[in-house]
Scaffold this motif. Structure first.
Motif, short mmCIF file in Angstrom:
data_model
loop_
_atom_site.label_atom_id
_atom_site.label_comp_id
_atom_site.label_asym_id
_atom_site.label_seq_id
_atom_site.Cartn_x
_atom_site.Cartn_y
_atom_site.Cartn_z
N CYS A 96 0.83 -1.22 0.00
CA CYS A 96 0.00 0.00 0.00
C CYS A 96 0.86 1.27 0.00
O CYS A 96 0.39 2.33 -0.37
CB CYS A 96 -0.91 0.01 1.22
SG CYS A 96 -1.83 -1.51 1.42
N GLU A 140 -0.37 -4.37 6.30
CA GLU A 140 -1.44 -5.27 6.75
C GLU A 140 -1.41 -6.65 6.09
O GLU A 140 -1.62 -7.66 6.76
CB GLU A 140 -2.82 -4.64 6.48
CG GLU A 140 -3.14 -3.43 7.30
CD GLU A 140 -3.27 -3.73 8.77
OE1 GLU A 140 -3.93 -4.71 9.13
OE2 GLU A 140 -2.69 -2.99 9.57
N PRO A 141 -1.20 -6.70 4.76
CA PRO A 141 -1.39 -8.01 4.13
C PRO A 141 -0.32 -9.05 4.49
O PRO A 141 -0.53 -10.23 4.30
CB PRO A 141 -1.33 -7.71 2.62
CG PRO A 141 -1.46 -6.24 2.50
CD PRO A 141 -0.92 -5.66 3.77
N CYS A 183 -0.84 2.62 4.64
CA CYS A 183 -1.49 1.43 5.16
C CYS A 183 -1.84 1.63 6.64
O CYS A 183 -1.13 2.33 7.38
CB CYS A 183 -0.56 0.24 4.97
SG CYS A 183 -1.42 -1.34 5.08
N ASP A 184 -2.92 0.98 7.04
CA ASP A 184 -3.62 1.27 8.30
C ASP A 184 -2.82 1.85 9.45
O ASP A 184 -3.02 2.98 9.88
CB ASP A 184 -4.27 -0.02 8.82
CG ASP A 184 -5.30 -0.60 7.87
OD1 ASP A 184 -5.35 -0.17 6.71
OD2 ASP A 184 -6.05 -1.48 8.30
N SER A 239 -3.60 2.62 -0.86
CA SER A 239 -4.16 1.85 0.25
C SER A 239 -5.56 1.37 -0.14
O SER A 239 -6.09 1.75 -1.18
CB SER A 239 -4.19 2.70 1.51
OG SER A 239 -4.75 3.97 1.22
N CYS A 240 -6.16 0.57 0.73
CA CYS A 240 -7.50 0.03 0.45
C CYS A 240 -8.46 1.17 0.09
O CYS A 240 -8.49 2.20 0.77
CB CYS A 240 -8.03 -0.69 1.68
SG CYS A 240 -7.14 -2.20 2.03
N ALA A 283 -7.35 2.48 6.68
CA ALA A 283 -6.42 3.42 6.05
C ALA A 283 -7.16 4.68 5.60
O ALA A 283 -6.73 5.81 5.90
CB ALA A 283 -5.73 2.76 4.87
FE1 FES Z 1 -2.94 -1.60 3.39
FE2 FES Z 1 -5.65 -1.99 3.50
S1 FES Z 1 -4.07 -3.46 3.40
S2 FES Z 1 -4.51 -0.16 3.53
#
Ligand code: FES
Length: 577
Positions: free
Chosen positions: A59, A91-92, A127-128, A199-200, A206
């Protein structure tokens, strides 16, 4: 009388670069070795660009490029930019959960700033957890700061259907598990969902945190919504470079922007965007660093009654790209302006109210009018009762109205492994009205409090068309997730919270309107069960993990380390040679 000669403004970095003798020679000489100078040494403000770029964090993969635009802005404004990396939290990929490392990353940010000749900082996050980690670190050393987010990905597209990060993974997973989606289609959807940098693009954590940073005035207008690959995000990065130099020259530190009013505005905005439940722990932790009193009760008082106006997944239909084209956060904030503190300051020197002048909404489907909300209750509801004495949270806009007042028998899973082993067992004693309870996923129990609270429903009920059930845990859920999910139960089961005492077959009452979460078991029986509880085995015997489990606070306090709460002055430290 002749004008007095103007005193040249002196910055913290001059303690390194502006000195005579070896104390100036050494830092200057080594920086010259990189090709820097002499402008770096002439007394202009040095701006750190705190970058969470990493190939281990997809992200944030474009943040090195974005940093170049920040640098251009800093140089044009008469500052000197120096980019530095900090731990990136993707996150991933990260296990057991990025949340276990948020506090560590914040420490790295704080100590890197503290130890180096930096006068102001631009925080590049996406990312978050990268956003709260960077804000918390900057807050603890109270330095002039601006956040620049990487921005959301372009909308996912798959066979004429728009795909939202995370949210549609949960849909696809259910379809795949029940045989309604082939393996080949499942793989094709995988490639179609994440198709650009960023990001998502749902209103997950995020996008929520990037939007709340904007709402708090610590990021520039439209920081939350401009797509990652849109040229206007580069322009925003350049503007941030300009602004940070002005903030340093004006002595405007982060605590002058992130006031109680700013945090309250963020809570209100979180309700209107249908933001992530993760924002609760992040804002509580950030407030703790700033020394601003903020509690779970503020979330309920300020946010729970705010209508959700942004029709974005997971609560609604659209995605962040659509939100940007509809006018983004300024258009949304204008609609809820009477609920906001409009005199709150921002990094560009305007007030929040001044930011909203001229803001317009271009699509009432995406940013709904007040009289036509996505959900009447957009914010976070805080529940208390004998099952959650210190509180638990629920996001009504992602929940099913029919389950908001529910009484059902508990089906208990002692751990995530227990849940995974049994959830699809055809003989699982579960029915539609059961309450799924997951223990041992709080800050200590599953170090970092993973996003497993939105338990996937038992396959046999999904096959019968059941789409939602009440689920309760001491964990978190992804901001992209949905369902009638009670989260962050505090204190958690691993430290002896009442959740540890629940047994399969016990009756539980969820009463959202009454803000109650109760276990219908008598006190004597609960005392008997408590006496039988065995202490949980520690997860770590050394290293950061041991430090985490030994120092982490419970969810209602933001999951920060006890010893990191608060801020301390960025004063001159001892020489290193
Ligand atoms: Fe990185 Fe959602 S996985 S913002």
């Amino acid at each position: 009388m002749p004008d007095k000669p103007k005193m040249k403004q002196s910055f913290r970095s001059a303690e390194w670069f502006g000195r005579e003798g070896k104390y100036g020679f050494i830092p200057r000489s080594w920086m010259r070795g990189q090709g820097f100078g002499p402008e770096l040494f002439d007394g202009r403000p040095v701006i750190g660009i705190c970058n969470t770029w990493s190939e281990l964090n997809p992200c944030n993969r474009h943040l090195r490029e974005l940093a170049e635009y920040v640098k251009r802005g800093v140089l044009l404004a008469g500052g000197y930019p120096l980019e530095f990396p900090v731990m990136s939290l993707g996150e991933p990929l990260m296990r057991p959960t990025t949340m276990m490392f948020r506090n560590l990353a914040s420490m790295e940010v704080e100590e890197t700033i503290r130890a180096n000749p930096i006068d102001g900082v631009v925080l590049l996050a996406g990312c978050d957890k990268t956003t709260p980690a960077l804000l918390m670190g900057a807050a603890s050393c109270d330095i002039p700061s601006i956040l620049v987010s990487g921005g959301p990905m372009l909308n996912g597209r798959f066979r004429g259907r728009e795909l939202g990060s995370g949210t549609d993974v949960f849909h696809f997973d259910e379809e795949y598990r029940t045989g309604r989606l082939s393996k080949a289609d499942y793989e094709e959807a995988e490639a179609a969902m994440s198709r650009s940098a960023g990001s998502c693009m749902t209103m997950g954590t995020a996008s929520t945190m990037a939007s709340l940073a904007e709402a708090m005035g610590i990021a520039l207008p439209l920081n939350g919504a401009i797509p990652a690959v849109d040229a206007r995000r580069r322009r925003l990065a350049e503007q941030a470079g300009h602004c940070i130099v002005s903030l340093v020259r004006g002595g405007v530190t982060i605590s002058k922007i992130l006031t109680r009013a700013a945090l309250e505005n963020a809570i209100v905005v979180n309700g209107a965007i249908g933001g992530s439940t993760n924002a609760v722990v992040h804002l509580l932790a950030l407030a703790g660093r700033l020394g601003v009193p903020l509690t779970l009760d503020d979330w309920d008082r300020l946010g729970a009654g705010v209508p959700c106006l942004v029709d974005l997944k997971p609560s609604g239909r659209f995605l962040m790209e659509d939100f940007y084209y509809a006018g983004g956060l300024p258009a949304l904030m204008k609609r809820i302006a009477p609920r906001l503190c409009l005199s709150a300051p921002t990094v560009e020197g305007a007030t929040i109210g001044e930011r909203l002048i001229g803001a317009e909404c271009y699509n009432d489907e995406v940013i709904r009018p007040l009289e036509h909300p996505v959900a009447e209750q957009g914010g976070i509801v805080v529940l208390r009762g004998n099952l959650a004495p210190e509180g638990a949270v629920l996001k009504p806009s992602a929940a099913s109205p029919r389950l908001m007042n529910h009484r059902g028998k508990a089906l208990v899973f002692e751990t995530v492994d227990d849940y995974r082993a049994r959830i699809d067992d055809p003989d699982l004693p579960v029915e539609e009205n059961s309450v799924l309870v997951l223990k041992s996923v709080g800050p200590v129990g599953y170090p970092g409090m993973p996003e497993v609270g939105n338990l996937v429903l038992p396959a046999k009920l999904v096959a019968r068309g059941v789409t939602d059930m009440v689920r309760i845990s001491d964990g978190r859920m992804s901001g992209t997730a949905y369902g009638t999910v009670v989260l962050h139960v505090s204190p958690e089961s691993a430290v002896g919270g009442p959740l540890a005492l629940v047994r399969t077959g016990d009756e539980i009452v969820l009463d959202v309107a009454g803000r109650r979460l109760d276990l219908l078991v008598g006190d004597d029986e609960l005392s008997r069960r408590r006496a039988e509880l065995k202490p949980a085995e520690p997860h770590f015997d050394r290293g950061y993990g041991a430090m985490f489990t030994g120092s982490v606070q419970q969810a209602h306090l933001g999951v920060d380390f006890e010893f990191l709460v608060g801020k301390s002055e960025l004063k001159r430290s001892q020489e290193s040679f």
